[in-house]
Motif scaffolding. Structure first.
Motif, PDB file in Angstrom:
ATOM      1  N   VAL A   8      18.576  39.297  96.986  1.00  0.00           N
ATOM      2  CA  VAL A   8      19.553  39.247  95.900  1.00  0.00           C
ATOM      3  C   VAL A   8      19.948  40.666  95.509  1.00  0.00           C
ATOM      4  O   VAL A   8      19.093  41.462  95.089  1.00  0.00           O
ATOM      5  N   ASP A   9      21.224  40.984  95.648  1.00  0.00           N
ATOM      6  CA  ASP A   9      21.724  42.301  95.241  1.00  0.00           C
ATOM      7  C   ASP A   9      23.228  42.171  95.022  1.00  0.00           C
ATOM      8  O   ASP A   9      23.911  41.486  95.788  1.00  0.00           O
ATOM      9  N   ASP A  10      23.740  42.856  93.981  1.00  0.00           N
ATOM     10  CA  ASP A  10      25.162  42.737  93.684  1.00  0.00           C
ATOM     11  C   ASP A  10      26.017  43.613  94.607  1.00  0.00           C
ATOM     12  O   ASP A  10      27.221  43.474  94.639  1.00  0.00           O
ATOM     13  N   ILE A  11      25.395  44.528  95.345  1.00  0.00           N
ATOM     14  CA  ILE A  11      26.170  45.423  96.213  1.00  0.00           C
ATOM     15  C   ILE A  11      26.043  44.983  97.673  1.00  0.00           C
ATOM     16  O   ILE A  11      24.949  44.998  98.250  1.00  0.00           O
ATOM     17  N   LEU A  52      14.515  40.941  94.751  1.00  0.00           N
ATOM     18  CA  LEU A  52      15.455  40.808  93.645  1.00  0.00           C
ATOM     19  C   LEU A  52      15.843  42.164  93.069  1.00  0.00           C
ATOM     20  O   LEU A  52      15.006  42.904  92.558  1.00  0.00           O
ATOM     21  N   ASP A  53      17.116  42.467  93.145  1.00  0.00           N
ATOM     22  CA  ASP A  53      17.648  43.688  92.557  1.00  0.00           C
ATOM     23  C   ASP A  53      17.533  43.608  91.028  1.00  0.00           C
ATOM     24  O   ASP A  53      17.787  42.562  90.439  1.00  0.00           O
ATOM     25  N   VAL A  54      17.168  44.734  90.405  1.00  0.00           N
ATOM     26  CA  VAL A  54      17.039  44.728  88.948  1.00  0.00           C
ATOM     27  C   VAL A  54      18.401  44.895  88.286  1.00  0.00           C
ATOM     28  O   VAL A  54      18.773  44.153  87.373  1.00  0.00           O
ATOM     29  N   MET A  55      19.162  45.860  88.762  1.00  0.00           N
ATOM     30  CA  MET A  55      20.434  46.178  88.119  1.00  0.00           C
ATOM     31  C   MET A  55      21.568  45.325  88.672  1.00  0.00           C
ATOM     32  O   MET A  55      22.075  45.593  89.762  1.00  0.00           O
ATOM     33  N   MET A  56      21.934  44.305  87.911  1.00  0.00           N
ATOM     34  CA  MET A  56      23.072  43.478  88.311  1.00  0.00           C
ATOM     35  C   MET A  56      23.895  43.173  87.071  1.00  0.00           C
ATOM     36  O   MET A  56      23.341  43.047  85.974  1.00  0.00           O
ATOM     37  N   PRO A  57      25.238  43.046  87.201  1.00  0.00           N
ATOM     38  CA  PRO A  57      26.060  42.740  86.029  1.00  0.00           C
ATOM     39  C   PRO A  57      25.779  41.308  85.542  1.00  0.00           C
ATOM     40  O   PRO A  57      25.247  40.490  86.292  1.00  0.00           O
ATOM     41  N   SER A 104      11.046  50.530  95.417  1.00  0.00           N
ATOM     42  CA  SER A 104      12.132  51.321  94.861  1.00  0.00           C
ATOM     43  C   SER A 104      13.115  51.707  95.948  1.00  0.00           C
ATOM     44  O   SER A 104      12.763  51.847  97.119  1.00  0.00           O
ATOM     45  N   LYS A 105      14.354  51.804  95.525  1.00  0.00           N
ATOM     46  CA  LYS A 105      15.427  52.192  96.440  1.00  0.00           C
ATOM     47  C   LYS A 105      15.429  53.702  96.601  1.00  0.00           C
ATOM     48  O   LYS A 105      15.186  54.392  95.611  1.00  0.00           O
ATOM     49  N   PRO A 106      15.717  54.275  97.754  1.00  0.00           N
ATOM     50  CA  PRO A 106      15.969  53.550  99.003  1.00  0.00           C
ATOM     51  C   PRO A 106      14.684  52.921  99.522  1.00  0.00           C
ATOM     52  O   PRO A 106      13.617  53.512  99.394  1.00  0.00           O
TER      53      PRO A 106
HETATM   54 MG   LIG Z   1      22.392  46.361  91.637  1.00  0.00          MG
END
Ligand SMILES: [Mg+2]
Length: 465
Positions: A8-11, A52-57, A104-106
């Protein structure tokens, strides 16, 4: 180990990159680019792991994780939060909402696959437990209220192995409020303690110079006592190789030094929660097994269990090990008890009868409620004569003492008729019970309150003797 992973990621490029990496390792990958879709997909496809991505709109990763962990359909799926910044506060928040781990990304490939393998392995064990429990529930042996998610704050028994006692004490202070702590500086002593008693969690320093912590972890994983015990290892963030090996050996979670107090506390709580969940599942499985072979009213074994024990006795007879006999007993005029004093009184009589049956049999005998007011006693090692004696002993124990009826009904006298037969080569449990039943009818016809037997049919070779 293969598995189905939801990314899951918004990008979109992030999703494509992770998907490609995971598919290269033969994982089956599903994707979602927002929280609501991820939750829907998790419910429908039930993946083995969620990245799961943390930062999503709109709905961020914390909110998604909270919802997944509050839903009984998805709460067992491990969630790895992917944070853009290596922020401690994010980690603690994530653990509080039920995340199982962080990257953590990357994303570092080695760390990614070590985490994925470790969590999939844990999930495999949990899935098997859940599946066995679900079948127990389906046959009505486990009630819905018996399993909780292990959120209890009950005190846990934690062992801390750290070569430096003052560091061990410092660690202990961070989690000591509600837990029972044992501090230990020597791996030999730790091994002995682990052999002697069960712990809910082992916290071990893998950076210790004085001992090889990995070796101890491997040994614990192959021991009976330690197989299911969670291990939380303290590691040096630069020693990636050790982190990967620790997770491959079966360490459940790693904590990077220097230790952050909040993260430590949160990871300890996560491990304890998982342990309690697994313990609860195992306990309800044990009791469901107990229920599946037990007659609820009398506590005697049920018909299914009895049939299996007759089959065992027939196998031993076939191998020439020992004889065995079977008795069927029936309460005389039991219908009158129910008609006169009601079913509660009838139940009391059956319970007391079961108690006398247990008190008057040998430890190796198997007492079963066959149905209604009929009982079966399987007697391994008993020939017909011994079987008759046992049945007669029980008949007298029933006749001798009046039975309490409960309420204001006082007592009544009860008698028992019984039929006994010895198992024969070639018998099935049906044929043996049919013969015992014939003997029981002979006892009823002879005026009740007595024991009769059906002789073994004369064998061919014994003809004319
Ligand atoms: Mg994100």
């Amino acid at each position: 180990m293969s598995g189905r992973i939801l990314v899951v990621d918004d990008i979109a490029p992030n999703v494509r990159l992770l998907k490609a990496k995971l598919e290269a390792e033969y994982y089956d990958v599903l994707t979602a680019d927002n929280g609501p879709d991820a939750i829907e997909l998790a419910r429908q496809a039930v993946p083995d792991l969620i990245l799961l991505d943390v930062m999503m709109p709109q709905m961020d990763g914390f909110e998604v994780c909270t919802r997944l962990k509050n839903d009984p359909r998805t709460r067992h799926i491990p969630v790895v939060m992917v944070t853009a910044l290596d922020q401690q506060v994010d980690r603690v928040h994530g653990l509080q909402v039920g995340a199982d781990d962080f990257l953590s990304k990357p994303i570092d490939d080695v760390a990614l696959f070590a985490r994925v393998r470790s969590l999939l392995r844990l999930k495999l064990v949990m899935d098997e437990l859940r599946q066995r429990e679900a079948s127990g529930r389906a046959v009505g042996a486990i009630s819905d209220t018996m399993t909780c998610f292990g959120d209890s704050d009950a005190a846990a028994n934690i062992l801390i192995l750290e070569e430096d006692l003052s560091r061990a004490e410092r660690l202990g202070r961070r989690i000591s409020q509600q837990n029972q702590l044992t501090l230990c500086t020597d791996p030999k002593e730790a091994s002995q303690l682990l052999d002697q008693q069960g712990f809910d969690l082992l916290v071990i320093n893998l950076v210790a110079r004085g001992f090889d912590g990995l070796r101890l972890c491997a040994r614990i994983r192959s021991s009976d006592n330690g197989r299911a015990m969670p291990i939380l290892a303290l590691v040096d963030p630069h020693n990636r190789e050790k982190i990967v090996r620790a997770l491959d050996i079966g360490v459940n979670d790693v904590l990077l030094r220097p230790v952050d107090a909040n993260e430590f506390d949160a990871r300890v709580k996560t491990q304890l929660r998982c342990k309690r969940y697994a313990d609860t599942l195992r306990q309800s499985l044990d009791s469901s097994f107990e229920l599946s072979v037990t007659d609820q009213l009398t506590g005697l074994h049920n018909r299914r269990f009895m049939q299996a024990r007759i089959a065992d006795a027939l196998t031993r007879l076939g191998r020439g090990v020992e004889p065995a006999s079977v008795m069927i007993a029936d309460v005389d005029f039991f219908k009158q008890v129910n008609d006169k004093w009601g079913h509660d009184a009838g139940d009391k009589v059956l319970q007391e009868l079961a108690r006398r049956m247990k008190a008057n049999m040998r430890a190796i005998d198997i007492a079963c409620r066959y149905g209604g007011e009929e009982f079966v006693l399987v007697m391994p090692g008993a020939d017909l004569n011994a079987g008759l004696q046992a049945a007669e002993r029980l008949r007298i124990a029933i006749e001798d003492e009046p039975f309490e009826l409960g309420g204001h009904h006082g007592t009544t006298r009860i008698t028992l008729s019984a039929g006994v037969t010895e198992l024969e080569p070639g018998d099935s449990h049906e044929s043996a019970l049919a013969r015992a039943d014939q003997a029981l009818y002979a006892a009823k016809n002879a005026g009740r309150n007595c024991v009769k037997s059906i002789e073994k049919a004369p064998a061919q070779s014994a003809a004319g003797r």
